[in-house]
Design a protein around this motif. Structure first.
Motif, PDB file in Angstrom:
ATOM      1  N   LYS A  84       0.838  -1.215   0.000  1.00 37.12           N
ATOM      2  CA  LYS A  84       0.000   0.000   0.000  1.00 37.12           C
ATOM      3  C   LYS A  84       0.865   1.254   0.000  1.00 37.12           C
ATOM      4  O   LYS A  84       0.563   2.232  -0.695  1.00 37.12           O
ATOM      5  CB  LYS A  84      -0.923   0.001   1.222  1.00 37.12           C
ATOM      6  N   ALA A  85       1.926   1.233   0.794  1.00 37.39           N
ATOM      7  CA  ALA A  85       2.802   2.406   0.872  1.00 37.39           C
ATOM      8  C   ALA A  85       3.473   2.681  -0.476  1.00 37.39           C
ATOM      9  O   ALA A  85       3.480   3.824  -0.963  1.00 37.39           O
ATOM     10  CB  ALA A  85       3.853   2.201   1.958  1.00 37.39           C
ATOM     11  N   LEU A  86       4.038   1.653  -1.083  1.00 32.53           N
ATOM     12  CA  LEU A  86       4.708   1.831  -2.377  1.00 32.53           C
ATOM     13  C   LEU A  86       3.726   2.255  -3.465  1.00 32.53           C
ATOM     14  O   LEU A  86       4.040   3.133  -4.290  1.00 32.53           O
ATOM     15  CB  LEU A  86       5.417   0.532  -2.782  1.00 32.53           C
ATOM     16  N   GLU A  87       2.564   1.650  -3.477  1.00 33.52           N
ATOM     17  CA  GLU A  87       1.561   2.013  -4.486  1.00 33.52           C
ATOM     18  C   GLU A  87       1.135   3.468  -4.370  1.00 33.52           C
ATOM     19  O   GLU A  87       0.700   4.077  -5.350  1.00 33.52           O
ATOM     20  CB  GLU A  87       0.337   1.097  -4.359  1.00 33.52           C
ATOM     21  N   ASN A  88       1.284   4.023  -3.164  1.00 34.65           N
ATOM     22  CA  ASN A  88       0.912   5.421  -2.941  1.00 34.65           C
ATOM     23  C   ASN A  88       2.124   6.361  -2.932  1.00 34.65           C
ATOM     24  O   ASN A  88       2.032   7.499  -2.465  1.00 34.65           O
ATOM     25  CB  ASN A  88       0.135   5.555  -1.628  1.00 34.65           C
ATOM     26  N   GLY A  89       3.252   5.866  -3.438  1.00 37.60           N
ATOM     27  CA  GLY A  89       4.404   6.732  -3.644  1.00 37.60           C
ATOM     28  C   GLY A  89       5.251   7.023  -2.423  1.00 37.60           C
ATOM     29  O   GLY A  89       5.984   8.017  -2.394  1.00 37.60           O
ATOM     30  N   LYS A  90       5.186   6.144  -1.419  1.00 36.94           N
ATOM     31  CA  LYS A  90       5.969   6.356  -0.201  1.00 36.94           C
ATOM     32  C   LYS A  90       7.219   5.475  -0.196  1.00 36.94           C
ATOM     33  O   LYS A  90       7.164   4.303  -0.580  1.00 36.94           O
ATOM     34  CB  LYS A  90       5.158   6.015   1.065  1.00 36.94           C
ATOM     35  N   HIS A  91       8.322   6.028   0.274  1.00 35.87           N
ATOM     36  CA  HIS A  91       9.492   5.206   0.572  1.00 35.87           C
ATOM     37  C   HIS A  91       9.176   4.396   1.832  1.00 35.87           C
ATOM     38  O   HIS A  91       8.399   4.843   2.682  1.00 35.87           O
ATOM     39  CB  HIS A  91      10.718   6.087   0.821  1.00 35.87           C
ATOM     40  N   VAL A  92       9.784   3.215   1.957  1.00 34.33           N
ATOM     41  CA  VAL A  92       9.424   2.322   3.067  1.00 34.33           C
ATOM     42  C   VAL A  92      10.648   1.762   3.776  1.00 34.33           C
ATOM     43  O   VAL A  92      11.559   1.223   3.142  1.00 34.33           O
ATOM     44  CB  VAL A  92       8.567   1.134   2.572  1.00 34.33           C
ATOM     45  N   LEU A  93      10.628   1.896   5.102  1.00 38.24           N
ATOM     46  CA  LEU A  93      11.577   1.204   5.967  1.00 38.24           C
ATOM     47  C   LEU A  93      10.734   0.293   6.854  1.00 38.24           C
ATOM     48  O   LEU A  93       9.894   0.771   7.621  1.00 38.24           O
ATOM     49  CB  LEU A  93      12.360   2.213   6.812  1.00 38.24           C
ATOM     50  N   ALA A  94      10.919  -1.021   6.708  1.00 41.66           N
ATOM     51  CA  ALA A  94      10.082  -1.988   7.427  1.00 41.66           C
ATOM     52  C   ALA A  94      10.924  -2.786   8.399  1.00 41.66           C
ATOM     53  O   ALA A  94      12.042  -3.206   8.079  1.00 41.66           O
ATOM     54  CB  ALA A  94       9.383  -2.934   6.448  1.00 41.66           C
ATOM     55  N   GLU A  95      10.367  -2.999   9.590  1.00 46.76           N
ATOM     56  CA  GLU A  95      11.061  -3.781  10.607  1.00 46.76           C
ATOM     57  C   GLU A  95      11.403  -5.177  10.078  1.00 46.76           C
ATOM     58  O   GLU A  95      10.744  -5.709   9.188  1.00 46.76           O
ATOM     59  CB  GLU A  95      10.183  -3.912  11.865  1.00 46.76           C
ATOM     60  N   LYS A  96      12.415  -5.773  10.690  1.00 49.57           N
ATOM     61  CA  LYS A  96      12.775  -7.141  10.346  1.00 49.57           C
ATOM     62  C   LYS A  96      11.735  -8.096  10.965  1.00 49.57           C
ATOM     63  O   LYS A  96      11.109  -7.742  11.979  1.00 49.57           O
ATOM     64  CB  LYS A  96      14.195  -7.464  10.829  1.00 49.57           C
ATOM     65  N   SER A  97      11.532  -9.253  10.357  1.00 50.87           N
ATOM     66  CA  SER A  97      11.971  -9.499   9.000  1.00 50.87           C
ATOM     67  C   SER A  97      11.050  -8.753   8.036  1.00 50.87           C
ATOM     68  O   SER A  97       9.856  -8.639   8.279  1.00 50.87           O
ATOM     69  CB  SER A  97      11.965 -10.990   8.696  1.00 50.87           C
TER      70      SER A  97
END
Length: 327
Positions: A84-97
């Motif tokens: 959802k974040a990428l589809e809406n043009g956001k850069h993403v940092l996601a917790e592991k894993s």
């Protein structure tokens, strides 16, 4: 002065608190927060002086002012939120894993490339200054070739089968929760990804992986072992055996020091760099650098993918699949 980015955090747990503190250390503030329980998001916002709180989590993705989304929710929710974040043009940092498996990660890597966005895993190992110093010394030949790596990580978690450590519906288990750290250290010191993978494991009463021992080997003849446990305490210790001696890294997930023992003389050298309490600050700094300068290699997504491939192979071998998961 670099560009000012608007960070939004999804979730209000321990990591979200550390992120808020890390941004404040940089003289910034979180732009917004979203959480499954709205009241908790409001309390979190009040604590850190955050002006924007979303009624629904999807508000994060719809907000055109958000530049970067930090995802701190359970593993099994990452894929849908990253998408959802990428589809809406956001850069993403996601917790592991970063995702549950390689299929999910490969899809998200392709989507990020298509959208020209930075996607990364919030893996402290990639960003702590001590690791950057050790990798440079290895590159310069100070320690000789890495021969063998030994990793330990064990937590003693109470047998509460509803919490995230054992709950299959929350993607519980040792591998995705703590093994990802051990394997990230292994991958960071190996010349290439292991191609030979052997393991043994013992399930918890829920079917999650409670104990595991893993043996890895790559085409350069480098080997590694990892011992993981979710109901038995172990030291968080890394040992990297090289031609000229060995490196010990205590408390390796957020290491700020290491010791090198010379193979011939037995003399020790201690290296110190960074501070463990600044782990999130280093992640945030590297993420903003990657976005602003285009130097995306600093986020080590290629290494995160290698680690995910190892973990997916292991769980396929164990026939350990989470509810509703598609490999």
């Amino acid at each position: 002065m670099g560009k000012s980015f608007n960070w939004a955090v999804l979730g209000v747990g321990v990591i979200a608190n550390e992120l808020a503190a890390a941004l404040q250390k940089s003289g910034k503030n979180l732009y917004s927060v979203g959480n499954r329980t709205h009241e908790k998001a409001v309390a979190f916002a009040e604590k850190y002086g955050i002006t924007k709180v979303y009624e629904e989590i999807d508000g994060i993705f719809a907000d055109e002012n958000v530049d970067i989304v930090y995802i701190t929710s359970p593993h099994n929710t990452h894929y849908k939120f990253i998408k959802k974040a990428l589809e809406n043009g956001k850069h993403v940092l996601a917790e592991k894993s970063i995702t549950l498996n390689s299929r999910e990660l490969d899809e998200m890597i392709s989507l990020a490339a298509e959208k020209n966005l930075v996607l990364a895993e919030a893996m402290t190992v990639w960003h702590m200054p001590i690791y950057k110093e050790l990798w440079k010394k290895l590159e310069d030949g100070d320690f000789g070739k890495v021969q063998m790596i030994t990793m330990n990580f064990g937590s003693f978690k109470d047998y509460d089968m509803q919490n995230r450590f054992f709950n299959m519906h929350l993607a519980g288990g040792a591998l995705l929760d703590i093994g990802v750290y051990a394997l990230s250290v292994v991958r960071s010191f190996m010349r290439e990804n292991p191609t030979e993978i052997l393991s043994q494991w013992i399930p918890s009463p829920t079917g999650s992986d409670e104990f595991a021992t893993i043996l890895l080997k790559n085409s350069s003849g480098q080997m590694a072992t990892a011992a993981l446990s979710m109901h038995s305490k172990q030291p968080k210790r890394a040992m990297i055996s090289c031609e000229k001696g060995y490196i010990e890294i205590p408390e390796y997930p957020r290491a700020d020091k290491a010791i090198f023992v010379d193979a011939e003389t037995g003399e020790t050298r201690e290296f110190s760099a960074g501070k463990r309490e600044d782990a999130l600050f280093y992640e945030v700094t590297d993420m903003e650098k990657a976005i602003e300068s285009g130097e995306v290699e600093v986020m080590k997504l290629d290494k995160s993918k290698d680690v995910m491939d190892i973990m997916t192979t292991l769980r396929k071998n164990w026939k350990l699949r989470y509810p509703g998961e598609k490999f």
